[in-house]
Scaffold this active site. Structure first.
Site, short mmCIF file in Angstrom:
data_model
loop_
_atom_site.label_atom_id
_atom_site.label_comp_id
_atom_site.label_asym_id
_atom_site.label_seq_id
_atom_site.Cartn_x
_atom_site.Cartn_y
_atom_site.Cartn_z
CG HIS A 191 1.53 -69.05 1.38
ND1 HIS A 191 2.14 -69.54 0.18
CD2 HIS A 191 1.05 -70.04 2.00
CE1 HIS A 191 1.72 -70.81 0.41
NE2 HIS A 191 1.05 -71.20 1.35
CD GLU A 432 -2.02 -79.14 -0.02
OE1 GLU A 432 -1.64 -78.03 0.24
OE2 GLU A 432 -3.22 -79.14 -0.42
CG ASP A 456 -1.33 -76.93 3.97
OD1 ASP A 456 -1.37 -76.07 4.97
OD2 ASP A 456 -1.43 -76.45 2.97
CB CYS A 503 5.29 -79.41 -4.43
SG CYS A 503 3.92 -79.57 -3.63
C1 PEP Z 1 1.94 -77.38 0.90
O1 PEP Z 1 1.22 -77.24 1.60
O2 PEP Z 1 2.93 -78.16 1.32
C2 PEP Z 1 2.24 -76.59 -0.44
C3 PEP Z 1 3.15 -76.92 -1.20
O3 PEP Z 1 0.98 -75.98 -0.64
P1 PEP Z 1 1.19 -74.21 0.00
O4 PEP Z 1 2.47 -74.15 0.83
O5 PEP Z 1 0.71 -73.49 -1.07
O6 PEP Z 1 -0.09 -74.36 1.01
MG MG Z 2 -0.71 -76.38 1.06
#
Ligand code: PEP
Ligand code: MG
Length: 580
Positions: A191, A432, A456, A503
């Protein structure tokens, strides 16, 4: 001059002097304050104590069912210390009489109390010494809510070098005018990296030991394209990177010409490009890039920024987001807290394996009041736009049902209170976990929409910790197993007639856009900073070529070769619009 190679985390070149951020150390500086500065220092102390007490109360209530009573008493000791005259009264006295800053006053009071306890013949009291130290450290941290404070105090720091950084550190960076960062740890889909891309801060992570190789004030080049960091470059190298920076600026000018266009392929296929939003500040860039709405609103950043916020404050932030999005969709994901998104305001049990532990929807379902507060806030915001709800880390259909039950409860409460909301609000599932790819046909008849979180999904399909630089080389989105999972998901969604968006980070990575379009994906959600880059690539592609790419990939058995094939494709079809 020293050149280090790490993981390219966020595009861009940045050149500047560095500051080595050591987050373990709380540097307590002494400074004198004027007599009229006393109330402000007392207020800072009061806030630090209040936040610490909230944190401890929270830890206490959350561990009540998992800790034996003799262990949970420690929380009461901490709370008692926060009211102790010998600690707090003494700190206040230091501030008002010695006219020193609150941090210094607190550490002096703590040291005095510890020395007294140390001399005590009573063994119990001697043992309390470490509790005093713990509580002093906590108050000092909470007093300076901003973990980047040290940076703000340092002069000429425009590049940060650290062992590791949290997403909240990164969120502070743009406010503190930081131009780039480099860390020992980290990976592309962690993140900290995601946020760096959103904020447009060039970054390189996973460098191993840069924090011990660089010194405060060194001249640093960060090449966020190649994942290269250069410490104290020579003149010739400096010129090469300045030139690359200029070329990148020219490319950005070309991108800006697409601001008012749609994302349409050469053969006329409309692709919808949405934003992934962490902070409302990012809407500026989304709107400037003519996005199609928000595909993923990561609400956990509300927590990471503000702490345990009230329903009203959550509502206010989401209402603002809905107004920013206007008539376009705003997909609000419920808190995805846990794993690498831990808020310092939230108590979380120690876990052996946090990525597979109590995170995201599991956390929300375990704490129904916490979840209810958020659902009510989202429902209230739903009258201000096209708001939809997305549940993270769902592992099976029963969890989706539990979420819907919780949502119905929140709706009934609001109805009884006469509060407006959209009763037909759509609810979707984050795809995910591999389990969901496998049952995507069953799930597609239950969920209103899918959103594929490839960050994920890849982590769990390939068994690679997304934050671990040692296994980052195995992160291969075109791995045959990932390709098959993604294909299963989009086919299931199409059969059931539901919308399916990607996403995860690959949705905004130029290299993987042909790969996703070839499988049939037409809805891509990405960091606002990626929107125009993605649009430029989409406008250079033909769907038929992308479909051919997928046919070819399905014949390739080795992930590394599949990745090379994807790279070859983008070089061949998009070389003039692909900056890397
Ligand atoms: C993902 O896992 O691709 C996602 C968009 O969620 P995050 O990156 O916030 O875990
Ligand atoms: Mg995720």
């Amino acid at each position: 001059m020293r050149k280090l190679k790490g993981i390219a985390s966020s595009d861009g070149i940045s050149i500047g002097h560095c500051y080595i951020l050591d987050r373990q150390k709380i540097n307590v500086r002494r400074y004198n304050i004027p007599a009229n500065g006393v109330p402000a220092e007392l207020e800072k102390l009061k806030l630090g104590i209040k936040r610490t007490a909230e944190f401890i109360e929270n830890s206490k209530s959350m561990s009540e069912d998992s800790l034996a009573e003799e262990h949970s008493f420690i929380f009461d000791v901490y709370l008692m210390l926060l009211r102790d005259n010998m600690l707090i009264g003494e700190t206040e006295k230091n501030i008002s009489e010695s006219l020193v800053n609150a941090e210094y006053a607190m550490s002096m009071a703590g040291a005095k109390l510890m020395a007294q306890f140390d001399k005590s013949p009573n063994e119990y009291l001697r043992e309390r010494k470490s509790d005093i130290n713990n509580i002093v450290q906590k108050v000092l941290r909470f007093m300076n809510d901003n973990s980047m404070d040290t940076v703000m105090n340092s002069e000429n720091a425009d590049i940060i070098i650290a062992h590791d950084l949290t997403p909240s550190d990164t969120a502070q960076m743009s406010k503190n005018k930081i131009k780039g960062f480099a860390t020992d740890l980290g990976s592309k889909t962690a993140h900290t990296s995601i946020l760096a891309r959103s904020l447009g801060i060039p970054a390189v992570v996973g460098l191993g030991d840069i924090s011990s190789l660089a010194d405060d004030g060194d001249l640093i080049i960060i090449d966020g394209f190649e994942g290269v960091v250069i410490i104290n470059p020579d003149e010739e190298t400096l010129e090469i990177y300045k030139d690359k920076d200029t070329r990148y600026s020219n490319y950005i000018s070309e991108l800006n010409k697409l601001q008012h266009e749609d994302s349409v392929t050469k053969d006329g296929e409309r692709v919808f490009t949405y934003s992934n939003i962490e902070l409302n500040d990012e809407f500026y860039l989304s709107k400037k890039s003519n996005h199609d709405g928000v595909g993923l609103y990561r609400t956990e950043y509300i927590y990471m920024e503000h702490g345990d916020v009230s329903e009203d404050l959550q509502y206010k932030i989401l209402k603002e987001a809905a107004e920013e999005t206007g008539s376009k969709q705003l997909v609000v994901r419920t808190f995805d807290l846990g794993a690498d998104k831990l808020s310092k305001y939230i108590s979380h049990p120690e876990e052996q394996n946090p990525a597979m532990g109590l995170r995201a929807i599991r956390y929300s379902l375990k704490y129904p009041e916490f979840f209810n507060k958020q659902l009510r806030a989202i429902l209230r915001a739903s009258v201000h736009g096209d708001v939809r709800i997305l549940f993270p880390m769902i592992s099976g259909i029963e969890e989706l049902m539990k979420c819907r039950t919780a949502l119905e409860k929140a709706k009934n409460e609001l109805r009884a209170e006469g509060v407006d909301f959209n009763p037909d609000i759509k609810t979707g599932v984050m795809m995910e976990l591999p389990s969901l790819a496998i049952i995507s046909d069953l799930l597609a008849t239950e969920a209103d929409f899918f959103s594929v979180g490839t960050n994920d999904l890849i982590q769990y399909t390939l068994g690679i910790d997304r934050n671990n630089e040692f296994v980052a080389y195995l992160y291969r989105p075109s791995h045959p197993a990932v390709l098959r999972s993604l294909k299963m998901i989009i086919d299931s969604a199409k059969n059931a007639g539901i919308k399916c968006t990607v996403c995860g980070e690959i949705a905004g990575e130029p290299k993987y856009i042909p790969f996703l379009l070839g499988m049939g994906y037409r809805h891509l959600s990405m960091s606002p900073a990626a929107l125009l880059k993605a649009r430029m690539i989409i406008r250079a592609l033909n769907i038929a070529d992308c479909e051919k790419l997928i046919d070819e990939l399905s014949e390739i058995k080795i992930a590394r070769l599949a990745e090379e094939h994807v790279e070859k494709f983008i070089e061949e079809h998009c070389s003039s619009v692909y900056f890397h």
